[in-house]
Design an enzyme around this catalytic site. Structure first.
Site, short mmCIF file in Angstrom:
data_model
loop_
_atom_site.label_atom_id
_atom_site.label_comp_id
_atom_site.label_asym_id
_atom_site.label_seq_id
_atom_site.Cartn_x
_atom_site.Cartn_y
_atom_site.Cartn_z
N LYS A 198 1.19 4.58 6.71
CA LYS A 198 0.34 5.35 5.85
C LYS A 198 0.97 6.76 6.09
O LYS A 198 1.49 7.24 6.91
CB LYS A 198 -1.25 5.33 6.21
CG LYS A 198 -1.75 3.97 6.27
CD LYS A 198 -2.09 3.35 4.91
CE LYS A 198 -2.48 2.00 5.32
NZ LYS A 198 -2.46 1.07 4.03
N SER A 233 0.90 -1.18 0.08
CA SER A 233 0.06 -0.02 -0.13
C SER A 233 0.88 1.42 -0.01
O SER A 233 0.34 2.24 -0.25
CB SER A 233 -0.96 -0.10 1.11
OG SER A 233 -0.30 0.04 2.33
#
Length: 112
Positions: free
Chosen positions: A84, A47
């Site tokens: 993230k 990701s």
């Protein structure tokens, strides 16, 4: 401290010969590590590939840095660790992936 060898080494070169060692370097000094606030984590998944963070990479985490909008963070979200990009817009806090395959994760009122 680790040896620093100033050679142009093609991928696959097994190890530098002892007679090519120019100096020893400390990763603590190079990375400005201030232990015990700094640690390494192993990243899993894809990701964050758009930020150059790939599955199996080691990331240096410094807990003494206050997270801010735009920072890449390692967070514990509802007891699950995630890596993230942090987005803070007013009261909205969002954890963004750097891969379009993965949707943003909005932090909701009940989240920890």
């Amino acid at each position: 401290k680790l040896p620093l060898c100033l050679l142009h080494v093609p991928a696959g070169f097994p190890s530098p010969a002892a007679d090519h060692i120019e100096a020893h370097i400390s990763l603590d000094e190079v990375l400005n590590i201030r232990a015990p606030h700094v640690y390494l984590v192993s990243i899993t998944g894809e990701s964050m590939q758009g930020a150059g963070i790939f599955d199996g990479d080691l990331a240096v985490v410094d807990r003494s840095i206050e997270p801010a909008h735009g920072h890449i963070v390692v967070a514990l979200l509802n007891n699950d660790p995630v890596c993230k990009r942090l987005s803070i817009r007013g009261k909205d806090v969002v954890l963004l992936s750097e891969n379009p395959k993965y949707p943003p994760r909005y932090i909701l009122e009940g989240d920890e």
